[in-house]
Structures are given as C-alpha cells and as structure tokens.
Design an enzyme around this catalytic site. Sequence first.
Site, mmCIF file in Angstrom:
data_model
loop_
_atom_site.group_PDB
_atom_site.id
_atom_site.type_symbol
_atom_site.label_atom_id
_atom_site.label_comp_id
_atom_site.label_asym_id
_atom_site.label_seq_id
_atom_site.Cartn_x
_atom_site.Cartn_y
_atom_site.Cartn_z
ATOM 1 N N GLU A 122 73.124 -40.502 52.869
ATOM 2 C CA GLU A 122 72.895 -39.150 53.395
ATOM 3 C C GLU A 122 71.712 -39.152 54.343
ATOM 4 O O GLU A 122 70.744 -39.886 54.128
ATOM 5 C CB GLU A 122 72.570 -38.188 52.243
ATOM 6 N N ASP A 123 71.777 -38.303 55.354
ATOM 7 C CA ASP A 123 70.625 -38.154 56.235
ATOM 8 C C ASP A 123 69.545 -37.310 55.568
ATOM 9 O O ASP A 123 68.382 -37.672 55.565
ATOM 10 C CB ASP A 123 71.031 -37.570 57.597
ATOM 11 N N ASP A 166 68.955 -31.098 51.438
ATOM 12 C CA ASP A 166 68.270 -29.832 51.685
ATOM 13 C C ASP A 166 68.466 -28.938 50.461
ATOM 14 O O ASP A 166 67.716 -29.006 49.508
ATOM 15 C CB ASP A 166 68.833 -29.211 52.964
ATOM 16 N N PHE A 199 62.959 -26.937 59.343
ATOM 17 C CA PHE A 199 64.183 -27.416 59.969
ATOM 18 C C PHE A 199 63.838 -28.597 60.861
ATOM 19 O O PHE A 199 63.050 -28.472 61.795
ATOM 20 C CB PHE A 199 64.877 -26.316 60.766
ATOM 21 N N VAL A 200 64.436 -29.767 60.540
ATOM 22 C CA VAL A 200 64.103 -30.990 61.263
ATOM 23 C C VAL A 200 65.280 -31.493 62.082
ATOM 24 O O VAL A 200 66.446 -31.241 61.754
ATOM 25 C CB VAL A 200 63.601 -32.091 60.304
ATOM 26 N N ARG A 245 70.263 -35.351 67.984
ATOM 27 C CA ARG A 245 70.531 -36.494 67.104
ATOM 28 C C ARG A 245 69.962 -37.793 67.664
ATOM 29 O O ARG A 245 69.652 -38.710 66.918
ATOM 30 C CB ARG A 245 72.036 -36.677 66.898
ATOM 31 N N GLY A 249 75.451 -36.751 60.565
ATOM 32 C CA GLY A 249 74.023 -37.034 60.522
ATOM 33 C C GLY A 249 73.620 -38.384 59.997
ATOM 34 O O GLY A 249 72.617 -38.953 60.424
#
Length: 190
Positions: free
Chosen positions: A106-107, A110, A159-160, A172, A51
């Site tokens: 990091e993307d 969460d 949720f993205v 992506r 990600g």
Amino acid sequence: MTQAATERRAVGVVRILIEARAIQTRIAELARELDDHYGSDIPLMVGVLNGAVTFMTDLMRAMTIPVVIDFMAVSSYGASTRTSGVVRILKDLSEDVEGRRVLVVEDIVDSGLTLQYLLDVLRRRNPAEIRVVALLKKEKGEAADVQVDQVGFAIPDEFVIGYGLDYAGQYRNLPYVAVLDPSVIDDVEV
C-alpha cells in the site's frame, strides 16, 4: 529537466515531508526485513493501484528473493481528498491467492477503510498468510484498526502527494512526499 518543468511540478507543494533519499533508505530496510521474513518462499506481492506502483517497484527491486506480482485497484476517494466510505473493486487479481503467502503493498493507510475491505476480500480467498507493508500511515485517532505489519513512515494527518500519491490524478511523479497546498484543492464530492 528544465527549470520551468521543475517549477511546474512544485506548484501545489506546501512543504516536503519526506525527502527522496530518506524514502529509498527506508525501502532498503523494509526489503531486508521482507527477505528475512519470506526466506526461500516466493511471496505474491499485491500492489494496490494506482498509488502503490512507485513504492512497489522500488521495494521489489530492493528485495533479493524472487517475487510474483499482481495488482488490484480499489477506490474510496474518487477525485476528493476525503474518503467516501464506499469501497469498490475496480480491478481484481489475475493470480489465485489460495494457499499462498500474500504481501499487500500500500502507498498510504489513511482511514484504514479501503485496506480493511481489501483484506476481508483476500482472506475469503484462503491465502496461507497475508502481510501488509505500507509506505505511509497517517496518525489518526479515528482510523479503523486494520492490520499493517510494516510501515515506512508515520505521518501527520495532512493530505500528501508525491511518490505515487496523487490529488485528482496529479503529482504522482514527484520523487518525494509533500503536503498539498490547500489552495489548489477543489474538494467537490464525486
């Protein structure tokens, strides 16, 4: 790009949460802050696969100082939209981190469990410093208290997808961050 290709990519998007232009503006700000922080030092940027690739690529191009890059792959999701709670290293670093200034890219943060695990692993390798920059951080009360030094955007607990973030390996390539349509989710535990 054809209209049909654009429409295919948009399937599954409820709404765009962060436009592409806003992402690039914020990345330029983060890059300036990192340039100032590291000064003449050369950080080791550790991208968390898969990600973070898009974010890391744009971030390092926006920075003006030299950087060394490496990647780790860790997983706690599989093909699910919920963390399994079990984190495992799928690909380790090629570079030695001992005595180095490490920047984890990091993307999204969460639950914080994956990042917490990754930071524990890296700290045992004796770097001089570890910093964390995340494009996104979910606003979750039950998330682990984990180190995140810079955040691009705080987002709601949805949720993205897009801009490197996926659902079951898809989405992506979207240039923005969007909320995934719950009707496309086949949330089978893996």
